[in-house]
Design a protein around this motif. Structure first.
Motif, PDB file in Angstrom:
ATOM      1  N   ALA A 112      24.780 -20.130 -10.703  1.00  9.01           N
ATOM      2  CA  ALA A 112      25.391 -20.788 -11.862  1.00  9.01           C
ATOM      3  C   ALA A 112      25.966 -19.760 -12.830  1.00  9.01           C
ATOM      4  N   LYS A 113      25.281 -18.637 -12.959  1.00 13.06           N
ATOM      5  CA  LYS A 113      25.760 -17.570 -13.855  1.00 13.06           C
ATOM      6  C   LYS A 113      27.143 -17.079 -13.428  1.00 13.06           C
ATOM      7  N   PHE A 114      27.331 -16.949 -12.111  1.00  9.92           N
ATOM      8  CA  PHE A 114      28.600 -16.419 -11.596  1.00  9.92           C
ATOM      9  C   PHE A 114      29.547 -17.514 -11.103  1.00  9.92           C
ATOM     10  N   LYS A 115      29.097 -18.779 -11.199  1.00 10.68           N
ATOM     11  CA  LYS A 115      29.907 -19.926 -10.755  1.00 10.68           C
ATOM     12  C   LYS A 115      30.289 -19.795  -9.277  1.00 10.68           C
ATOM     13  N   LYS A 116      29.292 -19.497  -8.441  1.00  7.60           N
ATOM     14  CA  LYS A 116      29.510 -19.340  -7.005  1.00  7.60           C
ATOM     15  C   LYS A 116      29.011 -20.571  -6.245  1.00  7.60           C
ATOM     16  N   ARG A 117      29.839 -21.109  -5.381  1.00  8.32           N
ATOM     17  CA  ARG A 117      29.435 -22.254  -4.557  1.00  8.32           C
ATOM     18  C   ARG A 117      28.229 -21.861  -3.707  1.00  8.32           C
ATOM     19  N   VAL A 118      27.232 -22.738  -3.635  1.00  8.34           N
ATOM     20  CA  VAL A 118      26.007 -22.431  -2.900  1.00  8.34           C
ATOM     21  C   VAL A 118      25.617 -23.616  -2.020  1.00  8.34           C
ATOM     22  N   LEU A 119      25.289 -23.319  -0.776  1.00  4.77           N
ATOM     23  CA  LEU A 119      24.779 -24.332   0.153  1.00  4.77           C
ATOM     24  C   LEU A 119      23.283 -24.102   0.332  1.00  4.77           C
ATOM     25  N   ILE A 120      22.506 -25.144   0.063  1.00  2.00           N
ATOM     26  CA  ILE A 120      21.054 -25.094   0.187  1.00  2.00           C
ATOM     27  C   ILE A 120      20.659 -25.759   1.500  1.00  2.00           C
ATOM     28  N   THR A 121      19.937 -25.027   2.346  1.00  6.19           N
ATOM     29  CA  THR A 121      19.453 -25.665   3.578  1.00  6.19           C
ATOM     30  C   THR A 121      18.112 -26.323   3.292  1.00  6.19           C
ATOM     31  N   SER A 122      18.101 -27.632   3.468  1.00  6.75           N
ATOM     32  CA  SER A 122      16.885 -28.420   3.335  1.00  6.75           C
ATOM     33  C   SER A 122      16.399 -28.774   4.741  1.00  6.75           C
ATOM     34  N   SER A 123      15.566 -29.784   4.847  1.00  6.79           N
ATOM     35  CA  SER A 123      14.904 -30.067   6.117  1.00  6.79           C
ATOM     36  C   SER A 123      14.749 -31.566   6.333  1.00  6.79           C
ATOM     37  N   SER A 124      14.729 -31.958   7.590  1.00  8.43           N
ATOM     38  CA  SER A 124      14.435 -33.353   7.931  1.00  8.43           C
ATOM     39  C   SER A 124      13.035 -33.746   7.486  1.00  8.43           C
ATOM     40  N   GLU A 125      12.183 -32.749   7.214  1.00  9.23           N
ATOM     41  CA  GLU A 125      10.828 -33.025   6.731  1.00  9.23           C
ATOM     42  C   GLU A 125      10.839 -33.851   5.455  1.00  9.23           C
ATOM     43  N   VAL A 126      11.903 -33.772   4.664  1.00 14.91           N
ATOM     44  CA  VAL A 126      11.903 -34.473   3.382  1.00 14.91           C
ATOM     45  C   VAL A 126      11.803 -35.987   3.553  1.00 14.91           C
ATOM     46  N   SER A 152       3.255 -30.471   1.707  1.00 14.72           N
ATOM     47  CA  SER A 152       3.678 -29.562   0.640  1.00 14.72           C
ATOM     48  C   SER A 152       5.059 -28.976   0.941  1.00 14.72           C
ATOM     49  N   TYR A 153       5.318 -28.698   2.211  1.00 19.44           N
ATOM     50  CA  TYR A 153       6.627 -28.171   2.585  1.00 19.44           C
ATOM     51  C   TYR A 153       7.716 -29.206   2.323  1.00 19.44           C
ATOM     52  N   ALA A 154       7.476 -30.445   2.757  1.00 20.29           N
ATOM     53  CA  ALA A 154       8.456 -31.510   2.546  1.00 20.29           C
ATOM     54  C   ALA A 154       8.725 -31.700   1.060  1.00 20.29           C
ATOM     55  N   ALA A 155       7.660 -31.714   0.262  1.00 23.93           N
ATOM     56  CA  ALA A 155       7.820 -31.920  -1.176  1.00 23.93           C
ATOM     57  C   ALA A 155       8.556 -30.753  -1.822  1.00 23.93           C
ATOM     58  N   SER A 156       8.283 -29.527  -1.362  1.00 23.69           N
ATOM     59  CA  SER A 156       8.962 -28.360  -1.940  1.00 23.69           C
ATOM     60  C   SER A 156      10.452 -28.370  -1.599  1.00 23.69           C
ATOM     61  N   LYS A 157      10.787 -28.773  -0.388  1.00 19.48           N
ATOM     62  CA  LYS A 157      12.208 -28.848  -0.022  1.00 19.48           C
ATOM     63  C   LYS A 157      12.908 -29.977  -0.773  1.00 19.48           C
ATOM     64  N   LEU A 158      12.199 -31.069  -1.003  1.00 19.33           N
ATOM     65  CA  LEU A 158      12.781 -32.146  -1.796  1.00 19.33           C
ATOM     66  C   LEU A 158      13.008 -31.688  -3.231  1.00 19.33           C
ATOM     67  N   MET A 159      12.083 -30.915  -3.778  1.00 19.07           N
ATOM     68  CA  MET A 159      12.272 -30.367  -5.124  1.00 19.07           C
ATOM     69  C   MET A 159      13.477 -29.431  -5.155  1.00 19.07           C
ATOM     70  N   ASP A 160      13.677 -28.673  -4.081  1.00 20.07           N
ATOM     71  CA  ASP A 160      14.880 -27.836  -3.986  1.00 20.07           C
ATOM     72  C   ASP A 160      16.137 -28.695  -4.114  1.00 20.07           C
ATOM     73  N   GLU A 161      16.133 -29.827  -3.426  1.00 20.98           N
ATOM     74  CA  GLU A 161      17.292 -30.724  -3.476  1.00 20.98           C
ATOM     75  C   GLU A 161      17.505 -31.267  -4.890  1.00 20.98           C
ATOM     76  N   PHE A 162      16.415 -31.735  -5.513  1.00 17.63           N
ATOM     77  CA  PHE A 162      16.525 -32.248  -6.880  1.00 17.63           C
ATOM     78  C   PHE A 162      17.080 -31.180  -7.817  1.00 17.63           C
ATOM     79  N   THR A 163      16.595 -29.953  -7.666  1.00 21.70           N
ATOM     80  CA  THR A 163      17.026 -28.866  -8.549  1.00 21.70           C
ATOM     81  C   THR A 163      18.500 -28.542  -8.330  1.00 21.70           C
ATOM     82  N   ALA A 164      18.904 -28.494  -7.057  1.00 14.10           N
ATOM     83  CA  ALA A 164      20.310 -28.212  -6.757  1.00 14.10           C
ATOM     84  C   ALA A 164      21.224 -29.294  -7.323  1.00 14.10           C
TER      85      ALA A 164
END
Length: 326
Positions: A112-126, A152-164
């Motif tokens: 966000a600081k540099f305004k760079k497009r970012v792709l987050i890899t999540s998981s089917s675990e979510v 915990s892994y599924a929840a952490s990846k879902l939190m990654d998605e929410f944050t993104a």
């Protein structure tokens, strides 16, 4: 173009790096080697055509100064660095949550600081404990209790998605989320619970193929080069920004039938050994009984469809493991 790949020395990351190098781009990798390996990228470094455009940093994504330098240098960012594999998650629950949640937050903040497009890899675990198929990006999420650390892994990846998505909506950061379904291929290790390399290794050693539970749980598998093509297509598509996409295969198979298929294709003398979950994992494990993606969303936007069938995937993994065992 300059491409930054966190977790770039991992199985998927190294294939993604190779694809961009082959297209003439510069690739920057940061990886702490917790589950990745320099052996995955050394051949690229030693390739006279590619190596001069590959820059590898062995470090954590929590190193803010280095991440600022790399993100500032690069044009786009693929965030693949994460704790992976059921066994690894259960054995390292605190470290896994920290790297998945805090690490992703740091990457998003710097992008966000540099305004760079970012792709987050999540998981089917979510998706959690759904029994229906196919799974659609807008499906509800169903998890077990917090005492079952498998979630915990599924929840952490879902939190990654929410944050993104929050960074996209509040700061205008161009984020894309890809939920990966059982990516398989050369360079993947079975050390962290990945089923196909583990079963192939057992078959080639004429050892019993260990199938957990009753073996009736089903999965689809996607060849790594197909996944890489999907990731690159999403990154290049402006209409993918702010959206979530499944990337996966479409051939559903039970793990028991998968084991039998691997025995047949390797010509192994192995048998199948059924192992209760409580013997294979810690007491706080639950399995997902079915995991099949809908790929209509990504197909309609960028034309993605897996082109490598399961038999071909198995042949390539078997050939790779035979070569590495020789």
């Amino acid at each position: 173009m300059r491409v930054l790949i966190t977790g770039g020395a991992g199985f998927i990351g190294s294939h993604l790096a190779e694809a961009y190098l082959e297209q003439g781009h510069e690739v920057y990798i940061i990886d702490d080697l917790s589950t990745g390996s320099l052996a995955n990228v050394t051949p690229l470094q030693n390739d006279a055509r590619l190596g001069h455009r590959l820059f590898v940093h062995t470090d954590t994504i929590l190193n803010q100064d280095l991440m600022l330098e790399l993100a500032g240098t690069c044009d786009v960012v693929f965030h693949l660095a994460a704790a992976v594999g059921v066994h690894y998650i259960l054995e390292n629950p605190l470290k896994s949550i920290k790297i998945n949640v805090e690490g992703t937050e740091k990457v998003l903040e710097i992008c966000a600081k540099f305004k760079k497009r970012v792709l987050i890899t999540s998981s089917s675990e979510v998706y959690g404990k759904h029994l229906h198929a196919p799974l659609v990006e807008t499906d509800n999420i169903i998890y077990g209790p917090s005492s079952k650390f498998r979630w915990s892994y599924a929840a952490s990846k879902l939190m990654d998605e929410f944050t993104a998505l929050a960074y996209f909506r509040t700061k205008g950061l161009e984020t894309i989320i890809a939920r990966l379904f059982n990516t398989v291929g050369p360079r993947q290790t079975g050390a962290y619970g990945m089923v196909i390399p583990r079963l192939v290794s057992q078959a080639l050693g004429n050892e019993p193929l260990t199938v957990y539970g009753d073996g009736m749980q089903t999965r689809t598998f996607t060849y790594v080069k197909d996944v890489v093509a999907g990731l690159m297509a999403l990154m290049a598509c402006d209409d993918a920004v702010g959206e979530v996409f499944n990337i996966g295969g479409t051939e559903e198979i039970t793990i028991l039938d998968l084991a039998r298929k691997i025995i047949a294709r390797t010509g192994s003398a192995s048998t199948v050994a059924m192992i209760p979950y409580e013997e294979a994992y810690a007491k706080d494990f639950e399995d997902m009984l079915r995991r099949v993606p809908s790929i209509e969303k990504i197909r309609s936007l960028v034309g993605f469809a897996p082109v490598t069938d399961l038999d071909t995937i198995l042949s390539r993994v078997i050939d790779y493991q035979r070569l590495t065992m020789a």
